[in-house]
Design a protein around this motif. Structure first.
Motif, PDB file in Angstrom:
ATOM      1  N   THR A  50       0.742  -7.538  -3.824  1.00  0.00           N
ATOM      2  CA  THR A  50      -0.648  -7.852  -3.488  1.00  0.00           C
ATOM      3  C   THR A  50      -0.815  -9.357  -3.252  1.00  0.00           C
ATOM      4  O   THR A  50      -1.461  -9.775  -2.283  1.00  0.00           O
ATOM      5  CB  THR A  50      -1.591  -7.376  -4.622  1.00  0.00           C
ATOM      6  OG1 THR A  50      -1.467  -5.963  -4.747  1.00  0.00           O
ATOM      7  CG2 THR A  50      -3.035  -7.740  -4.335  1.00  0.00           C
ATOM      8  N   ILE A  51      -0.196 -10.149  -4.108  1.00  0.00           N
ATOM      9  CA  ILE A  51      -0.272 -11.607  -3.942  1.00  0.00           C
ATOM     10  C   ILE A  51       0.382 -12.024  -2.631  1.00  0.00           C
ATOM     11  O   ILE A  51      -0.136 -12.864  -1.900  1.00  0.00           O
ATOM     12  CB  ILE A  51       0.361 -12.325  -5.153  1.00  0.00           C
ATOM     13  CG1 ILE A  51      -0.454 -12.008  -6.412  1.00  0.00           C
ATOM     14  CG2 ILE A  51       0.415 -13.836  -4.917  1.00  0.00           C
ATOM     15  CD1 ILE A  51       0.200 -12.465  -7.703  1.00  0.00           C
ATOM     16  N   TRP A  52       1.525 -11.396  -2.299  1.00  0.00           N
ATOM     17  CA  TRP A  52       2.195 -11.703  -1.022  1.00  0.00           C
ATOM     18  C   TRP A  52       1.298 -11.348   0.164  1.00  0.00           C
ATOM     19  O   TRP A  52       1.210 -12.110   1.133  1.00  0.00           O
ATOM     20  CB  TRP A  52       3.519 -10.953  -0.903  1.00  0.00           C
ATOM     21  CG  TRP A  52       4.675 -11.687  -1.501  1.00  0.00           C
ATOM     22  CD1 TRP A  52       5.407 -11.324  -2.591  1.00  0.00           C
ATOM     23  CD2 TRP A  52       5.241 -12.922  -1.042  1.00  0.00           C
ATOM     24  NE1 TRP A  52       6.375 -12.259  -2.854  1.00  0.00           N
ATOM     25  CE2 TRP A  52       6.302 -13.250  -1.921  1.00  0.00           C
ATOM     26  CE3 TRP A  52       4.948 -13.795  -0.003  1.00  0.00           C
ATOM     27  CZ2 TRP A  52       7.074 -14.398  -1.773  1.00  0.00           C
ATOM     28  CZ3 TRP A  52       5.719 -14.939   0.146  1.00  0.00           C
ATOM     29  CH2 TRP A  52       6.764 -15.222  -0.724  1.00  0.00           C
ATOM     30  N   LYS A  53       0.629 -10.210   0.107  1.00  0.00           N
ATOM     31  CA  LYS A  53      -0.267  -9.811   1.204  1.00  0.00           C
ATOM     32  C   LYS A  53      -1.402 -10.821   1.377  1.00  0.00           C
ATOM     33  O   LYS A  53      -1.750 -11.189   2.494  1.00  0.00           O
ATOM     34  CB  LYS A  53      -0.840  -8.416   0.939  1.00  0.00           C
ATOM     35  CG  LYS A  53       0.151  -7.299   1.146  1.00  0.00           C
ATOM     36  CD  LYS A  53      -0.488  -5.941   0.857  1.00  0.00           C
ATOM     37  CE  LYS A  53       0.519  -4.822   1.019  1.00  0.00           C
ATOM     38  NZ  LYS A  53      -0.099  -3.501   0.777  1.00  0.00           N
ATOM     39  N   LEU A  54      -1.974 -11.248   0.257  1.00  0.00           N
ATOM     40  CA  LEU A  54      -3.065 -12.227   0.333  1.00  0.00           C
ATOM     41  C   LEU A  54      -2.571 -13.571   0.864  1.00  0.00           C
ATOM     42  O   LEU A  54      -3.225 -14.186   1.704  1.00  0.00           O
ATOM     43  CB  LEU A  54      -3.712 -12.396  -1.051  1.00  0.00           C
ATOM     44  CG  LEU A  54      -4.520 -11.201  -1.540  1.00  0.00           C
ATOM     45  CD1 LEU A  54      -4.835 -11.342  -3.028  1.00  0.00           C
ATOM     46  CD2 LEU A  54      -5.795 -11.046  -0.716  1.00  0.00           C
ATOM     47  N   ALA A  55      -1.417 -14.022   0.374  1.00  0.00           N
ATOM     48  CA  ALA A  55      -0.858 -15.294   0.835  1.00  0.00           C
ATOM     49  C   ALA A  55      -0.586 -15.244   2.339  1.00  0.00           C
ATOM     50  O   ALA A  55      -0.907 -16.188   3.069  1.00  0.00           O
ATOM     51  CB  ALA A  55       0.416 -15.622   0.060  1.00  0.00           C
ATOM     52  N   SER A  56      -0.014 -14.142   2.798  1.00  0.00           N
ATOM     53  CA  SER A  56       0.272 -13.994   4.240  1.00  0.00           C
ATOM     54  C   SER A  56      -1.016 -13.987   5.055  1.00  0.00           C
ATOM     55  O   SER A  56      -1.102 -14.631   6.096  1.00  0.00           O
ATOM     56  CB  SER A  56       1.057 -12.708   4.497  1.00  0.00           C
ATOM     57  OG  SER A  56       2.320 -12.781   3.901  1.00  0.00           O
ATOM     58  N   ALA A  57      -2.015 -13.264   4.571  1.00  0.00           N
ATOM     59  CA  ALA A  57      -3.284 -13.178   5.291  1.00  0.00           C
ATOM     60  C   ALA A  57      -3.980 -14.541   5.355  1.00  0.00           C
ATOM     61  O   ALA A  57      -4.633 -14.856   6.351  1.00  0.00           O
ATOM     62  CB  ALA A  57      -4.194 -12.155   4.619  1.00  0.00           C
ATOM     63  N   LEU A  58      -3.819 -15.340   4.304  1.00  0.00           N
ATOM     64  CA  LEU A  58      -4.445 -16.660   4.262  1.00  0.00           C
ATOM     65  C   LEU A  58      -3.566 -17.744   4.878  1.00  0.00           C
ATOM     66  O   LEU A  58      -3.962 -18.898   4.989  1.00  0.00           O
ATOM     67  CB  LEU A  58      -4.773 -17.037   2.811  1.00  0.00           C
ATOM     68  CG  LEU A  58      -5.860 -16.191   2.151  1.00  0.00           C
ATOM     69  CD1 LEU A  58      -5.851 -16.399   0.643  1.00  0.00           C
ATOM     70  CD2 LEU A  58      -7.220 -16.518   2.738  1.00  0.00           C
ATOM     71  N   ASN A  59      -2.334 -17.364   5.247  1.00  0.00           N
ATOM     72  CA  ASN A  59      -1.362 -18.285   5.840  1.00  0.00           C
ATOM     73  C   ASN A  59      -1.051 -19.451   4.890  1.00  0.00           C
ATOM     74  O   ASN A  59      -1.072 -20.617   5.287  1.00  0.00           O
ATOM     75  CB  ASN A  59      -1.848 -18.790   7.198  1.00  0.00           C
ATOM     76  CG  ASN A  59      -0.716 -19.379   8.015  1.00  0.00           C
ATOM     77  OD1 ASN A  59       0.439 -19.001   7.853  1.00  0.00           O
ATOM     78  ND2 ASN A  59      -1.049 -20.319   8.884  1.00  0.00           N
ATOM     79  N   VAL A  60      -0.777 -19.106   3.621  1.00  0.00           N
ATOM     80  CA  VAL A  60      -0.407 -20.093   2.604  1.00  0.00           C
ATOM     81  C   VAL A  60       0.846 -19.602   1.884  1.00  0.00           C
ATOM     82  O   VAL A  60       1.238 -18.443   2.013  1.00  0.00           O
ATOM     83  CB  VAL A  60      -1.544 -20.319   1.574  1.00  0.00           C
ATOM     84  CG1 VAL A  60      -2.774 -20.901   2.245  1.00  0.00           C
ATOM     85  CG2 VAL A  60      -1.872 -19.059   0.801  1.00  0.00           C
ATOM     86  N   SER A  61       1.451 -20.476   1.116  1.00  0.00           N
ATOM     87  CA  SER A  61       2.618 -20.078   0.341  1.00  0.00           C
ATOM     88  C   SER A  61       2.183 -19.185  -0.822  1.00  0.00           C
ATOM     89  O   SER A  61       1.044 -19.233  -1.282  1.00  0.00           O
ATOM     90  CB  SER A  61       3.343 -21.315  -0.208  1.00  0.00           C
ATOM     91  OG  SER A  61       2.541 -21.952  -1.178  1.00  0.00           O
ATOM     92  N   TYR A  62       3.118 -18.382  -1.279  1.00  0.00           N
ATOM     93  CA  TYR A  62       2.897 -17.495  -2.420  1.00  0.00           C
ATOM     94  C   TYR A  62       2.413 -18.290  -3.630  1.00  0.00           C
ATOM     95  O   TYR A  62       1.464 -17.901  -4.310  1.00  0.00           O
ATOM     96  CB  TYR A  62       4.212 -16.763  -2.722  1.00  0.00           C
ATOM     97  CG  TYR A  62       4.191 -15.821  -3.882  1.00  0.00           C
ATOM     98  CD1 TYR A  62       3.701 -14.521  -3.736  1.00  0.00           C
ATOM     99  CD2 TYR A  62       4.673 -16.209  -5.127  1.00  0.00           C
ATOM    100  CE1 TYR A  62       3.693 -13.641  -4.800  1.00  0.00           C
ATOM    101  CE2 TYR A  62       4.674 -15.328  -6.197  1.00  0.00           C
ATOM    102  CZ  TYR A  62       4.187 -14.047  -6.030  1.00  0.00           C
ATOM    103  OH  TYR A  62       4.178 -13.172  -7.080  1.00  0.00           O
TER     104      TYR A  62
END
Length: 183
Positions: A50-62
């Motif tokens: 879930t954290i990876w999905k959010l980081a990817s969607a926000l275009n930020v690092s994990y």
């Protein structure tokens, strides 16, 4: 601080910085609005995926979602700083602010015992040093010149060469030192 609250604070801040609604972030991350809202409130323990999905969607690092952020306003107490000492422990250097990618200076308080001296080998090229005497008398030797400064006096010099601080007064010498590293 609780990791869920750190994630909550970071997620909300990053989503707001990008002017994204819960619905927009839901679409970008393939997570439900309810799940994102619960994470932002710190009510749930998000999985790694879930954290990876959010980081990817926000275009930020994990780790951008996991690291506790420094707030704009915070207090640094001298009693919380471990001073750097020289061999004879007559020179005490307290670092209040370190050089970081977002800060191109360091701020120190220096204390030098009566009659003591300390020699710095110098700092990187183009660096500048700003010294303000708070208490005592400083004799500063830099670039083959000697300067005497008393309380409330200040000096600026190119700090790439060797320089020596001498406590030439009575009692402890106290100064503020800023090392500036131009970009």
């Amino acid at each position: 601080m609780n990791i869920n609250l750190i994630i909550a604070e970071n997620l909300k801040r990053l989503r707001n910085e990008r002017n994204l609604s819960l619905g927009q972030l839901s679409e970008l991350s393939s997570l439900s609005k309810v799940m994102i809202s619960q994470i932002e409130k710190g009510e749930t323990n998000p999985t790694i995926n879930t954290i990876w999905k959010l980081a990817s969607a926000l275009n930020v690092s994990y780790t951008s979602l996991l690291e506790q952020q420094q707030h704009d306003t915070y207090v640094i107490k001298k009693s919380d700083i471990n001073p750097q000492l020289n061999e004879d422990e007559k020179y005490h250097l307290y670092c209040y602010y370190k050089n970081t990618p977002n800060r191109n200076f360091e701020l120190f308080q220096m204390e030098l015992d009566e009659g003591a001296s300390y020699t710095s080998i110098g700092h990187p090229k183009k660096s500048e040093e700003y010294v303000m005497v708070l208490e005592g008398t400083l004799t500063l030797e830099v670039n083959n010149e000697t300067f005497i400064l008393n309380a409330d006096d200040s000096i600026k010099f190119t700090a790439s060469s060797k320089h020596t601080y001498c406590n030439s007064g009575g009692g402890t010498l106290k100064t503020i030192i800023i090392n500036f590293y131009p970009v």
